[in-house]
Design an enzyme around this catalytic site. Structure first.
Site, mmCIF file in Angstrom:
data_model
loop_
_atom_site.group_PDB
_atom_site.id
_atom_site.type_symbol
_atom_site.label_atom_id
_atom_site.label_comp_id
_atom_site.label_asym_id
_atom_site.label_seq_id
_atom_site.Cartn_x
_atom_site.Cartn_y
_atom_site.Cartn_z
ATOM 1 N N SER A 116 -47.761 25.780 -16.214
ATOM 2 C CA SER A 116 -47.670 24.447 -15.627
ATOM 3 C C SER A 116 -46.651 23.615 -16.391
ATOM 4 O O SER A 116 -46.285 23.938 -17.523
ATOM 5 C CB SER A 116 -49.028 23.744 -15.674
ATOM 6 N N ASP A 117 -46.211 22.523 -15.792
ATOM 7 C CA ASP A 117 -45.480 21.529 -16.564
ATOM 8 C C ASP A 117 -46.502 20.689 -17.331
ATOM 9 O O ASP A 117 -47.713 20.828 -17.161
ATOM 10 C CB ASP A 117 -44.605 20.663 -15.654
ATOM 11 N N TYR A 118 -45.999 19.794 -18.138
ATOM 12 C CA TYR A 118 -46.807 19.013 -19.080
ATOM 13 C C TYR A 118 -47.916 18.237 -18.356
ATOM 14 O O TYR A 118 -47.641 17.295 -17.624
ATOM 15 C CB TYR A 118 -45.886 18.039 -19.811
ATOM 16 N N THR A 119 -49.159 18.656 -18.536
ATOM 17 C CA THR A 119 -50.365 18.056 -17.929
ATOM 18 C C THR A 119 -50.304 17.985 -16.403
ATOM 19 O O THR A 119 -51.006 17.178 -15.793
ATOM 20 C CB THR A 119 -50.680 16.655 -18.497
#
Length: 756
Positions: free
Chosen positions: A281-284
């Site tokens: 995933s990307d950040y959060t």
């Protein structure tokens, strides 16, 4: 006959070795996973950061305790052999199964030796050079303890308001695809187990660059025809090049957040494209699905795993909810194990199970990072990315005599030279433009004055200065600074005005509604213009800007993007003619923000306006032209290149066959130089409306003054394929037009037919 037997034997032996290696890996992973508890399997899916170079407000907590419990699969945001060895030792020595960590960082355009921003690199149109920049970055990053980079970013963008256009390769899917392949090859090399190769991660999957309004993280909504033909090709090219990991994007696709979009991550990526690696995933971005309105943390975590996501960056939704979701039947053990397997396979491919510390050599870090050789290559590469936008009366290259006034807020700004996303870059090691000019100026007298702040607005400056002071507001008044600049200008023969954007006026979360140069700098340029002295504008930018006044009033404009560690020296090289600029724009520069999006491969309309005299009821503007100020592929040289008419090897092309298109290019000027010869095609009649021009090839050639060269492109019928309304990748017979020239707007034309 004997040679055929030997060749066959070698093929069988190679295949057997490959099968043995694959079987060995599978056996190792199978045996390891049999020993793992459910908690340890879920722990591998957790990617955390202890802080440092991060892209969100959330930082992981209790990292050391989680490492000991086997609740972490990878770390990012730190570098350095000592720090990474310390963390790796905790995982390997103090967790139950001793599974090593993977270590990532945003190595975007170089590591400690910083190269031009990706949009700048793309302007070189030089794949060997771009691959070389990635190879050097991989060598330095692995010497610094890292084994995973969150690059390349290959998002197509046609909206320069979007700050992250600086991090990609511009507006064109063909050029973007070639760069994607070059970057993956540069990072990963031919053997990931070598200690100087780096696991690449193509991002942001997918369509992130199509954000509405150019506002970061915003909605993306487009047809699948547009997706397949225009936005997806660079990601697909990276997958075909063997990229090891893929990162999901923040935006929605067909209303479903990409991080939890099963059509995207499973049906397209794995089933249609055959991707075998790991998806992160990307950040959060897992947690942020809740803000999209699709459920609480447990629900969105389960949706993401079901969709095909395998590693959760920072949010820890997988770590805290998947066990519960498994008990409730919302996810399956097989899904958790598949995700865990892909992560363990990546670690195996990197050789971490053989030697967890293979990337932790202090000697390599001392000898291979920011070396003189790397800096020399960075200087060479930077010069080849600069785009000459204007050069009236052959003002450039500058003569090495007389007096030059170097003015502007970026002339002596070390902090802004590296550009956005230079995470590990050391600003104090960068070369300023003033230093570069002085080093190249010979006996020329060089005067300096700051002249203006990057911006006079303290509220705006505070927004930019999140990572350090990039916009420094001088204690002197704007009028005092302009007065000082005018005094220097009055003593000079020529003015070099170094202006543009601060490094983090572009990049993530740096969207801009206005694309004009900041008012403080505009005021300086107007004052300099009033002196009557010739002005060279050296432009620092991470995006296309609106430069109408500048294009009309500056005598020369050299766009240098953000050139990296050696950017200042490269500017000196180009201004004084040690290198003849050859860069070409990979994104169109608009006349006005109201014109966006404007790009070379637009569809025609039913009422086309072809730049003739104004006519009512045509698709045009009342106040500006339709075409951009500077078109895709545009870039001048200190010399001139003349193109002959296009010669085709035949008047028709059969499906499955090829046709040759040839032009002769002559250097008619007095300087040796490089030219990017560009090939565009148009499908005149199709089952759906087709672009006016599509880039389908290019060659960068070097010609001495007076030299001619025949340039030939071989067009295969596959180059004419496109996705139709049924998303079938097809050839359609009929009339085609072919264009070859110096940019997308200045070409020679020929026509042919595609037949069965």
């Amino acid at each position: 006959m004997r040679s055929l037997f030997i060749a066959a034997s070698l093929l069988i032996a190679t295949t057997t070795v490959a099968q043995t290696a694959a079987q060995k890996k599978a056996t190792f992973i199978n045996n390891l996973m049999k020993q793992m508890t459910l908690d340890e399997k879920i722990g591998q899916l957790n990617l955390v950061t202890p802080g440092g170079a991060v892209t969100g407000s959330v930082v992981s907590s209790d990292v050391e305790a989680k490492l000991k419990k086997g609740q972490v699969g990878g770390l990012f945001g730190i570098d350095g052999p000592a720090k990474i060895r310390q963390a790796q030792e905790i995982a390997v020595k103090e967790s139950r199964l001793h599974i090593p960590l993977i270590f990532g960082l945003d190595v975007i355009h170089g590591h400690k030796t910083v190269f031009p921003i990706p949009l700048g690199l793309s302007a070189s149109w030089d794949m060997a050079l771009i691959e070389r920049s990635a190879r050097i970055a991989a060598n330095e990053a692995t010497a610094d303890g890292l084994n995973w980079t969150f690059s390349p970013m290959v998002d197509i963008s046609r909206d320069p308001r979007w700050g992250r256009i600086s991090e990609g390769n511009g507006e064109d899917p063909y050029l973007g695809s070639q760069i994607a392949k070059a970057m993956v090859k540069g990072y990963q090399g031919d053997d990931l187990s070598k200690n100087n190769t780096l696991l690449a991660c193509v991002k942001h999957f997918a369509l992130y660059g199509g954000a509405e309004g150019g506002r970061d993280y915003n909605t993306v909504d487009m047809s699948k025809v547009r997706m397949y033909n225009e936005y997806l090709p660079p990601y697909k090219a990276a997958v075909e090049a063997g990229v090891g990991t893929v990162m999901s994007s923040f935006n929605v696709i067909d209303g479903v957040p990409a991080t939890g979009n099963k059509w995207l991550l499973t049906d397209l990526l794995r089933k249609q494209w055959g991707f075998k690696g790991m998806v992160v995933s990307d950040y959060t971005s897992v947690n942020e699905m809740s803000n999209h309105g699709v459920g609480d943390l447990q629900a969105v975590s389960a949706q993401s795993l079901n969709a095909g996501l395998e590693m959760d960056m920072v949010g820890e939704g997988f770590l805290t909810t998947l066990k519960k979701s498994l008990k409730e039947g919302k996810v399956t053990l097989a899904q958790i194990e598949t995700a865990c397997r892909h992560i363990l396979e990546a670690k195996y491919d990197l050789g971490l199970f053989d030697d967890p510390y293979r990337y932790c050599s202090e000697d390599r870090a001392k000898n291979e990072i920011l070396s003189a050789a790397n800096r020399a290559e960075a200087r060479m590469i930077a010069a080849r990315t600069f785009v000459l936008l204007k050069n009236e009366k052959q003002l450039l290259p500058l003569k090495k005599n007389g007096t030059i006034a170097v003015v502007g807020p970026l002339a002596d700004s070390r902090r802004n030279m590296l550009g956005t996303w230079s995470v590990a870059g050391q600003h104090d090691k960068s070369v300023t433009v003033l230093e570069g000019i002085k080093a190249s100026a010979g006996s020329t007298n060089v005067l300096y004055a700051k002249g203006a702040n990057l911006s006079d607005d303290p509220v705006f400056a505070k927004k930019i200065n999140v990572f350090g002071t990039e916009i420094e507001i001088d204690k002197r008044s704007p009028d005092e600074m302009i007065k000082e600049a005018l005094e220097a200008a009055s003593k000079s023969d020529v003015i070099v005005a170094v202006v543009g954007e601060a490094a983090d006026m572009t990049g993530e979360a740096s969207s801009m509604a206005s694309l004009d140069i900041q008012p403080s700098q505009k005021k300086l340029l107007h004052a300099l213009k009033a002196t009557g002295k010739p002005i060279v504008m050296v432009l620092y930018t991470g995006r296309p800007l609106t430069l109408n006044w500048e294009a009309a009033n500056m005598d020369a404009i050299l766009n240098v993007w953000f050139g990296g560690t050696e950017g200042g020296n490269a500017v000196g090289d180009v201004l004084f003619g040690a290198y003849n600029p050859s860069g070409k724009l990979s994104a169109s520069f608009p006349y006005s923000v109201g014109q966006i999006p404007v790009y070379h491969s637009m569809l025609n309309t039913g009422r086309p306006y072809n730049n003739e005299e104004f006519s009512k009821f045509k698709s045009n503007y009342l106040d500006i032209p339709n075409q951009p100020l500077f078109p895709f592929g545009f870039g001048l040289s200190y010399t001139k290149f003349e193109y002959s008419a296009v010669s085709l090897s035949a008047s028709s092309l059969k499906i499955g066959g090829t046709i040759k298109a040839t032009v002769t290019v002559k250097n008619t000027g007095s300087f040796d130089g490089e030219e990017v010869v560009q090939l565009y095609l148009r499908d005149v009649v199709g089952s759906i409306s087709r672009p006016m021009r599509e880039l389908k090839g290019f060659q960068k050639i070097f010609l001495k003054a007076g030299e001619s060269k025949e340039v030939t492109f071989i067009i295969h019928s596959n180059d004419l394929k496109f996705y139709n309304s049924a998303l079938q990748f097809v050839n359609e017979t009929g009339d085609y037009e072919l264009f070859i020239g110096t940019n997308s707007a200045e070409t020679q034309k020929a026509a042919f037919k595609l037949t069965n």
